[in-house]
Design a protein around this motif. Structure first.
Motif, PDB file in Angstrom:
ATOM      1  N   LEU A  64      97.518  -2.403  66.216  1.00  0.00           N
ATOM      2  CA  LEU A  64      97.068  -1.010  66.212  1.00  0.00           C
ATOM      3  C   LEU A  64      97.645  -0.238  65.029  1.00  0.00           C
ATOM      4  N   VAL A  65      98.907  -0.470  64.711  1.00  0.00           N
ATOM      5  CA  VAL A  65      99.535   0.217  63.576  1.00  0.00           C
ATOM      6  C   VAL A  65      98.801  -0.102  62.283  1.00  0.00           C
ATOM      7  N   PHE A  66      98.503  -1.371  62.066  1.00  0.00           N
ATOM      8  CA  PHE A  66      97.830  -1.752  60.827  1.00  0.00           C
ATOM      9  C   PHE A  66      96.383  -1.285  60.817  1.00  0.00           C
ATOM     10  N   GLU A  67      95.721  -1.277  61.974  1.00  0.00           N
ATOM     11  CA  GLU A  67      94.355  -0.767  62.016  1.00  0.00           C
ATOM     12  C   GLU A  67      94.324   0.729  61.727  1.00  0.00           C
ATOM     13  N   LEU A  68      95.287   1.464  62.254  1.00  0.00           N
ATOM     14  CA  LEU A  68      95.368   2.893  61.957  1.00  0.00           C
ATOM     15  C   LEU A  68      95.648   3.122  60.473  1.00  0.00           C
ATOM     16  N   ALA A  69      96.471   2.250  59.882  1.00  0.00           N
ATOM     17  CA  ALA A  69      96.728   2.367  58.445  1.00  0.00           C
ATOM     18  C   ALA A  69      95.454   2.127  57.642  1.00  0.00           C
ATOM     19  N   ILE A  70      94.637   1.172  58.080  1.00  0.00           N
ATOM     20  CA  ILE A  70      93.376   0.912  57.398  1.00  0.00           C
ATOM     21  C   ILE A  70      92.443   2.117  57.520  1.00  0.00           C
ATOM     22  N   ILE A  71      92.417   2.737  58.702  1.00  0.00           N
ATOM     23  CA  ILE A  71      91.577   3.919  58.894  1.00  0.00           C
ATOM     24  C   ILE A  71      92.053   5.069  58.007  1.00  0.00           C
ATOM     25  N   TYR A  72      93.365   5.247  57.919  1.00  0.00           N
ATOM     26  CA  TYR A  72      93.913   6.292  57.060  1.00  0.00           C
ATOM     27  C   TYR A  72      93.584   6.000  55.595  1.00  0.00           C
ATOM     28  N   ALA A 110      80.493   0.353  18.410  1.00  0.00           N
ATOM     29  CA  ALA A 110      81.321  -0.640  19.086  1.00  0.00           C
ATOM     30  C   ALA A 110      81.043  -0.620  20.591  1.00  0.00           C
ATOM     31  N   PRO A 111      80.974  -1.787  21.213  1.00  0.00           N
ATOM     32  CA  PRO A 111      80.719  -1.820  22.655  1.00  0.00           C
ATOM     33  C   PRO A 111      81.844  -1.151  23.430  1.00  0.00           C
ATOM     34  N   ARG A 112      81.477  -0.462  24.480  1.00  0.00           N
ATOM     35  CA  ARG A 112      82.458   0.237  25.290  1.00  0.00           C
ATOM     36  C   ARG A 112      82.915  -0.645  26.435  1.00  0.00           C
ATOM     37  N   ARG A 113      84.144  -0.413  26.827  1.00  0.00           N
ATOM     38  CA  ARG A 113      84.675  -1.158  27.960  1.00  0.00           C
ATOM     39  C   ARG A 113      84.049  -0.667  29.256  1.00  0.00           C
ATOM     40  N   PRO A 114      84.014  -1.515  30.275  1.00  0.00           N
ATOM     41  CA  PRO A 114      83.431  -1.068  31.543  1.00  0.00           C
ATOM     42  C   PRO A 114      84.189   0.115  32.125  1.00  0.00           C
ATOM     43  N   ALA A 115      83.442   1.052  32.650  1.00  0.00           N
ATOM     44  CA  ALA A 115      84.062   2.160  33.377  1.00  0.00           C
ATOM     45  C   ALA A 115      84.492   1.655  34.749  1.00  0.00           C
ATOM     46  N   VAL A 116      85.652   2.062  35.185  1.00  0.00           N
ATOM     47  CA  VAL A 116      86.234   1.547  36.420  1.00  0.00           C
ATOM     48  C   VAL A 116      86.346   2.670  37.439  1.00  0.00           C
ATOM     49  N   VAL A 117      85.812   2.425  38.604  1.00  0.00           N
ATOM     50  CA  VAL A 117      85.922   3.366  39.716  1.00  0.00           C
ATOM     51  C   VAL A 117      87.007   2.860  40.655  1.00  0.00           C
ATOM     52  N   ASP A 118      87.972   3.692  40.930  1.00  0.00           N
ATOM     53  CA  ASP A 118      89.067   3.327  41.816  1.00  0.00           C
ATOM     54  C   ASP A 118      88.980   4.182  43.073  1.00  0.00           C
ATOM     55  N   LEU A 119      88.473   3.583  44.158  1.00  0.00           N
ATOM     56  CA  LEU A 119      88.341   4.305  45.416  1.00  0.00           C
ATOM     57  C   LEU A 119      89.609   4.258  46.261  1.00  0.00           C
ATOM     58  N   HIS A 120      90.678   3.721  45.699  1.00  0.00           N
ATOM     59  CA  HIS A 120      91.966   3.718  46.391  1.00  0.00           C
ATOM     60  C   HIS A 120      93.028   4.436  45.568  1.00  0.00           C
ATOM     61  N   GLN A 121      92.590   5.298  44.684  1.00  0.00           N
ATOM     62  CA  GLN A 121      93.514   5.977  43.781  1.00  0.00           C
ATOM     63  C   GLN A 121      94.485   6.874  44.539  1.00  0.00           C
ATOM     64  N   GLU A 122      93.977   7.646  45.499  1.00  0.00           N
ATOM     65  CA  GLU A 122      94.851   8.566  46.220  1.00  0.00           C
ATOM     66  C   GLU A 122      95.846   7.810  47.095  1.00  0.00           C
ATOM     67  N   PHE A 123      95.392   6.702  47.682  1.00  0.00           N
ATOM     68  CA  PHE A 123      96.310   5.902  48.492  1.00  0.00           C
ATOM     69  C   PHE A 123      97.449   5.358  47.639  1.00  0.00           C
ATOM     70  N   ARG A 124      97.135   4.865  46.455  1.00  0.00           N
ATOM     71  CA  ARG A 124      98.179   4.330  45.576  1.00  0.00           C
ATOM     72  C   ARG A 124      99.096   5.442  45.077  1.00  0.00           C
ATOM     73  N   ARG A 125      98.531   6.619  44.885  1.00  0.00           N
ATOM     74  CA  ARG A 125      99.371   7.731  44.431  1.00  0.00           C
ATOM     75  C   ARG A 125     100.365   8.151  45.508  1.00  0.00           C
TER      76      ARG A 125
END
Length: 357
Positions: free
Chosen positions: A318-326, A250-265
């Motif tokens: 500046l606050v939002f840019e710092l948030a993006i950097i974090y 059976a075909p497998r579903r695409p593997a998903v890479v989440d590079l924002h996992q820690e931020f969401r956690r």
């Protein structure tokens, strides 16, 4: 003769971004999109001509700002908003008519930066001439510097994210050469393509990242041998009474890479906010360069509170840019864990191969 242009609903689908600044979504698109449809239908205007129009109207806004008087400031604020509408229309017209160009993108970027620089000097210079307060000279420098900083930061973050994605894709391609291996997708791309998705309820609909070595080829070889045997039998003794059943994985579903996992956690509440905003086409970066410019060149002059709105807009930017950097910092940790998972899987390959042999 009018050109054949789709209805307004279709024009909106073609020209409006899936995610955009809240100022654009609420105060620009409702005006810009119908105008673009009318221009495309009844004129031969090009995107570059609209870019020039936005630039010239922006210079007119700067001329008004330089006068210093509140009535001129108000007129300058109106002209700046008109200039920004034109600035949004050139891209929409390019997407609608297919007449965009690389040079047009460069021209749009350069004119935007010049417009911000000229308007900041004119606005603060006009207020300095009226009040003789050196604070306005520092504000002019701050506005130009923050605008440049935002673009430099945005470009560098894009390069870093692109590099991380490129490395992960290369490692995934190396690890998934066997038949029937899943492709690779990034969580942020899935969410961008489907802004209606609710990450909390839809997270189980995609497969987690499984950067494993290619599965053993035994089953594939057996299936190939069965097919060859069937073909040989057909060639020597004619058609068989019943087809040979060959199991197909059976075909497998695409593997998903989440590079924002820690931020969401760390910030689970932000996922709900993001979902709400994207259902209304508003991007999560609420205070970016667009909102900064609107605060400095529209809201401030319109209410005759240049200093206050400039300071507040700069601090929020500046606050939002710092948030993006974090967020980028946390994303690099997700990237490191992902790369390490590939290395761990590669270490298991020799042991798996020896067992199969």
């Amino acid at each position: 003769m009018p050109r054949d242009i789709p209805p307004l609903a279709e024009v909106r689908r073609i020209t409006e971004k899936k995610r955009d600044a809240w100022w654009t979504v609420m105060l620009v698109d409702p005006v810009a999109t119908p105008l673009v449809r009318w221009i495309a239908k009844y004129t031969r205007a090009t995107p570059n001509q609209l870019t020039w129009g936005a630039f010239l109207v922006g210079l007119g806004s700067a001329a008004c700002f330089a006068q210093g008087d509140w009535r001129w400031l108000l007129l300058g604020a109106v002209l700046y908003h008109v200039s920004f509408i034109f600035d949004c229309m050139d891209g929409k017209l390019a997407r609608l008519t297919g007449t965009g160009s690389v040079f047009g993108a460069w021209l749009d970027f350069v004119f935007d930066r010049i417009r911000v620089l000229v308007c900041s000097v004119a606005l603060m210079g006009g207020q300095y001439a009226r009040t003789d307060d050196d604070l306005y000279l520092w504000l002019a420098l701050a506005v130009a510097s923050l605008d440049a900083l935002r673009y430099i930061d945005s470009l560098e973050i894009f390069k870093i994210r692109h590099g991380m994605r490129k490395q992960i894709k290369a490692r995934m391609r190396a690890a998934r050469k066997a038949e029937n291996q899943a492709e690779l997708a990034f969580m942020e791309d899935l969410l961008r393509e489907n802004p209606e998705a609710d990450l909390e309820t839809d997270r189980d609909t995609v497969a987690p990242l499984e950067p494993v070595a290619p599965r053993e080829p035994v089953a594939a070889l057996e299936a190939t041998a069965a097919l060859e045997a069937t073909a040989a039998l057909d060639a020597t003794s004619g058609p068989v009474s019943a087809p040979v059943s060959v199991p197909v994985p059976a075909p497998r579903r695409p593997a998903v890479v989440d590079l924002h996992q820690e931020f969401r956690r760390r910030f689970p509440w932000w996922v709900r906010c993001r979902n709400f905003l994207q259902r209304h086409r508003i991007r999560a970066h609420l205070i970016s360069g667009i909102e900064f410019q609107m605060g400095v060149f529209i809201i401030g002059p319109a209410v005759d509170a240049v200093v206050a709105t400039t300071v507040v807009s700069g601090v929020l930017l500046l606050v939002f840019e710092l948030a993006i950097i974090y967020k980028l910092l946390l994303s690099t940790r997700d990237f490191t864990r992902t790369i390490n998972s590939f290395e761990t899987a590669e270490e298991r390959v020799p042991a798996t191969t020896s067992v199969n042999s």
